[in-house]
Design a protein around this motif. Sequence first.
Motif, PDB file in Angstrom:
ATOM      1  N   ARG A 171       0.820  -1.225  -0.053  1.00 22.45           N
ATOM      2  CA  ARG A 171      -0.017   0.008  -0.096  1.00 22.45           C
ATOM      3  C   ARG A 171       1.042   1.089  -0.034  1.00 22.45           C
ATOM      4  O   ARG A 171       0.122   2.452   0.053  1.00 22.45           O
ATOM      5  CB  ARG A 171      -0.823  -0.047   1.022  1.00 22.45           C
ATOM      6  CG  ARG A 171      -1.913  -1.019   1.255  1.00 22.45           C
ATOM      7  CD  ARG A 171      -2.844  -1.192   2.488  1.00 22.45           C
ATOM      8  NE  ARG A 171      -2.702   0.114   3.176  1.00 22.45           N
ATOM      9  CZ  ARG A 171      -3.443   0.318   4.429  1.00 22.45           C
ATOM     10  NH1 ARG A 171      -4.325  -0.597   4.611  1.00 22.45           N
ATOM     11  NH2 ARG A 171      -3.286   1.665   4.811  1.00 22.45           N
ATOM     12  N   LEU A 172       1.991   1.329   0.189  1.00 24.49           N
ATOM     13  CA  LEU A 172       3.062   2.237   0.516  1.00 24.49           C
ATOM     14  C   LEU A 172       4.247   2.111  -0.490  1.00 24.49           C
ATOM     15  O   LEU A 172       4.859   1.175  -0.575  1.00 24.49           O
ATOM     16  CB  LEU A 172       3.383   2.310   1.731  1.00 24.49           C
ATOM     17  CG  LEU A 172       4.052   3.697   2.120  1.00 24.49           C
ATOM     18  CD1 LEU A 172       3.282   4.918   2.206  1.00 24.49           C
ATOM     19  CD2 LEU A 172       4.573   3.451   3.757  1.00 24.49           C
ATOM     20  N   ASN A 173       4.626   3.362  -1.366  1.00 24.27           N
ATOM     21  CA  ASN A 173       5.749   3.593  -1.846  1.00 24.27           C
ATOM     22  C   ASN A 173       6.374   4.883  -1.835  1.00 24.27           C
ATOM     23  O   ASN A 173       6.008   5.970  -2.162  1.00 24.27           O
ATOM     24  CB  ASN A 173       5.542   3.318  -3.566  1.00 24.27           C
ATOM     25  CG  ASN A 173       7.108   3.095  -4.337  1.00 24.27           C
ATOM     26  OD1 ASN A 173       7.797   2.815  -3.634  1.00 24.27           O
ATOM     27  ND2 ASN A 173       6.938   3.277  -5.440  1.00 24.27           N
ATOM     28  N   ILE A 174       7.533   4.686  -0.940  1.00 23.66           N
ATOM     29  CA  ILE A 174       8.382   5.802  -0.652  1.00 23.66           C
ATOM     30  C   ILE A 174       9.761   5.955  -1.321  1.00 23.66           C
ATOM     31  O   ILE A 174      10.386   4.910  -1.179  1.00 23.66           O
ATOM     32  CB  ILE A 174       8.541   6.248   0.921  1.00 23.66           C
ATOM     33  CG1 ILE A 174       7.189   6.002   1.674  1.00 23.66           C
ATOM     34  CG2 ILE A 174       9.275   7.376   1.167  1.00 23.66           C
ATOM     35  CD1 ILE A 174       7.340   5.854   3.305  1.00 23.66           C
ATOM     36  N   LYS A 175      10.071   7.155  -1.814  1.00 22.30           N
ATOM     37  CA  LYS A 175      11.367   7.254  -2.405  1.00 22.30           C
ATOM     38  C   LYS A 175      12.022   8.558  -1.635  1.00 22.30           C
ATOM     39  O   LYS A 175      11.533   9.431  -1.576  1.00 22.30           O
ATOM     40  CB  LYS A 175      11.372   7.480  -4.010  1.00 22.30           C
ATOM     41  CG  LYS A 175      10.743   6.418  -4.801  1.00 22.30           C
ATOM     42  CD  LYS A 175      10.983   6.455  -6.255  1.00 22.30           C
ATOM     43  CE  LYS A 175      10.456   5.346  -6.976  1.00 22.30           C
ATOM     44  NZ  LYS A 175      11.043   4.085  -6.980  1.00 22.30           N
ATOM     45  N   PHE A 176      13.298   8.396  -1.309  1.00 21.07           N
ATOM     46  CA  PHE A 176      13.935   9.198  -0.594  1.00 21.07           C
ATOM     47  C   PHE A 176      14.844  10.043  -1.556  1.00 21.07           C
ATOM     48  O   PHE A 176      15.539   9.503  -2.321  1.00 21.07           O
ATOM     49  CB  PHE A 176      14.938   8.580   0.387  1.00 21.07           C
ATOM     50  CG  PHE A 176      14.339   7.721   1.303  1.00 21.07           C
ATOM     51  CD1 PHE A 176      13.345   8.451   2.351  1.00 21.07           C
ATOM     52  CD2 PHE A 176      14.400   6.315   1.472  1.00 21.07           C
ATOM     53  CE1 PHE A 176      12.638   7.706   3.418  1.00 21.07           C
ATOM     54  CE2 PHE A 176      13.858   5.571   2.189  1.00 21.07           C
ATOM     55  CZ  PHE A 176      13.103   6.020   3.021  1.00 21.07           C
TER      56      PHE A 176
END
Length: 180
Positions: A171-176
């Motif tokens: 449910r989540l996709n985070i890119k730094f």
Amino acid sequence: MNRLLADSYKVCDDSTTIDPASHLSCDMTVSSPAGWKKLCFKTRAMFEEICRTKSYKPYKFLVKTDDDAIMDPLVESFISSEYEGGNVYFGTTYGPNTSYDPQNNTWFGGWFYGVNTEVVDKICECGLPQCISKMGEDQWFGYTLGQCNIEKRDLVVPEDFVHHKEYSTKRLNIKFTAIR
């Protein structure tokens, strides 16, 4: 806040910009002689200061992470459960050094690696070798362990415990990304 962060001594370079009021503030700030583009020199400068001040002494492990890496809180239990005493070197993405290291020492990827503080004692007693041209800071650390002839056990931490540059679930996709 996870306990690994709460119980850690944070060493930053002079390009770090963190709100001093936050729990992520730096305990020690080191000037990097060669700037951001030469990570080997920066890491060596940090170790010079750590060895000079002995600031690592109250801790069991010294862990190096990138600012775009996050650790699953379970990484601490994994390392503790696998640690059997003696000298240990741990991290993710394990590999041999390249042709500029004649000893072909092994090393762990730069976004996450560490050692127990007894290994730091031995590094400080041995002295820090100079950086070799084109050598990454993570490769330099493996090279340093080899140059100091430190007998150690290598512990590979499963990659799902440490996320570098991005974190994804169903449910989540985070890119730094770096903010400059």
